[in-house]
Design a protein around this motif. Structure first.
Motif, PDB file in Angstrom:
ATOM      1  N   LEU A  62     -16.329  -6.374 -19.032  1.00 27.23           N
ATOM      2  CA  LEU A  62     -16.032  -7.212 -17.865  1.00 27.23           C
ATOM      3  C   LEU A  62     -16.243  -8.689 -18.171  1.00 27.23           C
ATOM      4  O   LEU A  62     -15.424  -9.533 -17.783  1.00 27.23           O
ATOM      5  N   LEU A  63     -17.331  -9.009 -18.866  1.00 25.39           N
ATOM      6  CA  LEU A  63     -17.585 -10.412 -19.208  1.00 25.39           C
ATOM      7  C   LEU A  63     -16.508 -10.971 -20.131  1.00 25.39           C
ATOM      8  O   LEU A  63     -16.063 -12.108 -19.964  1.00 25.39           O
ATOM      9  N   ARG A  64     -16.075 -10.173 -21.126  1.00 32.44           N
ATOM     10  CA  ARG A  64     -14.994 -10.623 -22.014  1.00 32.44           C
ATOM     11  C   ARG A  64     -13.707 -10.834 -21.228  1.00 32.44           C
ATOM     12  O   ARG A  64     -12.984 -11.807 -21.434  1.00 32.44           O
ATOM     13  N   GLY A  65     -13.413  -9.925 -20.301  1.00 27.06           N
ATOM     14  CA  GLY A  65     -12.208 -10.063 -19.477  1.00 27.06           C
ATOM     15  C   GLY A  65     -12.258 -11.291 -18.592  1.00 27.06           C
ATOM     16  O   GLY A  65     -11.266 -12.010 -18.446  1.00 27.06           O
ATOM     17  N   MET A  66     -13.427 -11.539 -18.002  1.00 25.23           N
ATOM     18  CA  MET A  66     -13.565 -12.727 -17.155  1.00 25.23           C
ATOM     19  C   MET A  66     -13.445 -14.006 -17.973  1.00 25.23           C
ATOM     20  O   MET A  66     -12.825 -14.979 -17.519  1.00 25.23           O
ATOM     21  N   ALA A  67     -13.996 -14.023 -19.188  1.00 22.37           N
ATOM     22  CA  ALA A  67     -13.896 -15.215 -20.035  1.00 22.37           C
ATOM     23  C   ALA A  67     -12.441 -15.467 -20.418  1.00 22.37           C
ATOM     24  O   ALA A  67     -11.960 -16.611 -20.388  1.00 22.37           O
ATOM     25  N   GLU A  68     -11.722 -14.394 -20.736  1.00 22.81           N
ATOM     26  CA  GLU A  68     -10.307 -14.550 -21.097  1.00 22.81           C
ATOM     27  C   GLU A  68      -9.496 -15.030 -19.895  1.00 22.81           C
ATOM     28  O   GLU A  68      -8.625 -15.891 -20.023  1.00 22.81           O
ATOM     29  N   GLN A  69      -9.794 -14.509 -18.734  1.00 29.13           N
ATOM     30  CA  GLN A  69      -9.084 -14.928 -17.523  1.00 29.13           C
ATOM     31  C   GLN A  69      -9.373 -16.404 -17.227  1.00 29.13           C
ATOM     32  O   GLN A  69      -8.466 -17.159 -16.868  1.00 29.13           O
ATOM     33  N   THR A  70     -10.619 -16.808 -17.378  1.00 32.16           N
ATOM     34  CA  THR A  70     -10.980 -18.212 -17.154  1.00 32.16           C
ATOM     35  C   THR A  70     -10.247 -19.125 -18.125  1.00 32.16           C
ATOM     36  O   THR A  70      -9.730 -20.178 -17.734  1.00 32.16           O
ATOM     37  N   ARG A  71     -10.173 -18.717 -19.403  1.00 29.85           N
ATOM     38  CA  ARG A  71      -9.423 -19.505 -20.400  1.00 29.85           C
ATOM     39  C   ARG A  71      -7.965 -19.630 -19.993  1.00 29.85           C
ATOM     40  O   ARG A  71      -7.357 -20.693 -20.101  1.00 29.85           O
ATOM     41  N   TRP A  72      -7.381 -18.533 -19.544  1.00 32.03           N
ATOM     42  CA  TRP A  72      -5.971 -18.555 -19.146  1.00 32.03           C
ATOM     43  C   TRP A  72      -5.773 -19.499 -17.959  1.00 32.03           C
ATOM     44  O   TRP A  72      -4.810 -20.268 -17.922  1.00 32.03           O
ATOM     45  N   SER A  76      -3.565 -22.865 -18.130  1.00 30.83           N
ATOM     46  CA  SER A  76      -2.428 -23.009 -17.213  1.00 30.83           C
ATOM     47  C   SER A  76      -2.544 -24.286 -16.390  1.00 30.83           C
ATOM     48  O   SER A  76      -1.554 -24.991 -16.179  1.00 30.83           O
ATOM     49  N   PHE A  77      -3.760 -24.581 -15.932  1.00 26.77           N
ATOM     50  CA  PHE A  77      -3.977 -25.790 -15.140  1.00 26.77           C
ATOM     51  C   PHE A  77      -3.605 -27.036 -15.936  1.00 26.77           C
ATOM     52  O   PHE A  77      -2.874 -27.902 -15.452  1.00 26.77           O
ATOM     53  N   PHE A  78      -4.121 -27.126 -17.188  1.00 22.17           N
ATOM     54  CA  PHE A  78      -3.817 -28.305 -17.994  1.00 22.17           C
ATOM     55  C   PHE A  78      -2.344 -28.351 -18.384  1.00 22.17           C
ATOM     56  O   PHE A  78      -1.736 -29.428 -18.432  1.00 22.17           O
ATOM     57  N   GLY A  79      -1.747 -27.203 -18.634  1.00 23.25           N
ATOM     58  CA  GLY A  79      -0.314 -27.176 -18.941  1.00 23.25           C
ATOM     59  C   GLY A  79       0.521 -27.650 -17.770  1.00 23.25           C
ATOM     60  O   GLY A  79       1.453 -28.444 -17.936  1.00 23.25           O
ATOM     61  N   PHE A  80       0.197 -27.152 -16.582  1.00 23.14           N
ATOM     62  CA  PHE A  80       0.928 -27.580 -15.395  1.00 23.14           C
ATOM     63  C   PHE A  80       0.700 -29.067 -15.112  1.00 23.14           C
ATOM     64  O   PHE A  80       1.628 -29.785 -14.735  1.00 23.14           O
ATOM     65  N   SER A  81      -0.537 -29.527 -15.317  1.00 16.39           N
ATOM     66  CA  SER A  81      -0.830 -30.957 -15.112  1.00 16.39           C
ATOM     67  C   SER A  81      -0.026 -31.817 -16.086  1.00 16.39           C
ATOM     68  O   SER A  81       0.543 -32.844 -15.706  1.00 16.39           O
ATOM     69  N   GLY A  82       0.016 -31.394 -17.342  1.00 14.67           N
ATOM     70  CA  GLY A  82       0.796 -32.139 -18.343  1.00 14.67           C
ATOM     71  C   GLY A  82       2.263 -32.157 -18.005  1.00 14.67           C
ATOM     72  O   GLY A  82       2.932 -33.195 -18.124  1.00 14.67           O
TER      73      GLY A  82
END
Length: 95
Positions: A62-72, A76-82
């Motif tokens: 669960l922790l690995r999944g949450m970390a991967e989701q947070t990275r995504w 996505s936020f920085f990509g959309f901002s750019g």
């Protein structure tokens, strides 16, 4: 050491006229069936119970999944901002 059930089974069989050898054979088969059933129950319990190790493994997944989701989400936020900055700059240059 025979259990009270086995002793009772042997005595019951011999009291109704079953020869002692045959009664012992039935007693041994009954004992084997009980042990096999107990072994089967223990094996099923090992398969079905949720252990501390299972809990730790689930927590790690669960922790690995949450970390991967947070990275995504952050990526996505920085990509959309750019992309927004690029499109806004292009629109301003066209005006």
């Amino acid at each position: 050491m025979p259990s009270t059930v086995e002793l009772g089974l042997y005595e019951a069989l011999t009291e109704v006229g079953i020869p002692p050898d045959a009664a012992r054979k039935v007693e041994r088969q009954f004992e084997s069936a009980i042990h096999a059933g107990n072994d089967e129950i223990h094996a099923e319990m090992r398969d079905q119970l949720f252990t501390k190790t299972d809990g730790s493994e689930m927590e790690n997944r669960l922790l690995r999944g949450m970390a991967e989701q947070t990275r995504w989400i952050i990526t996505s936020f920085f990509g959309f901002s750019g992309l927004t900055i690029v499109v806004t700059t292009a629109v301003i240059k066209l005006l």
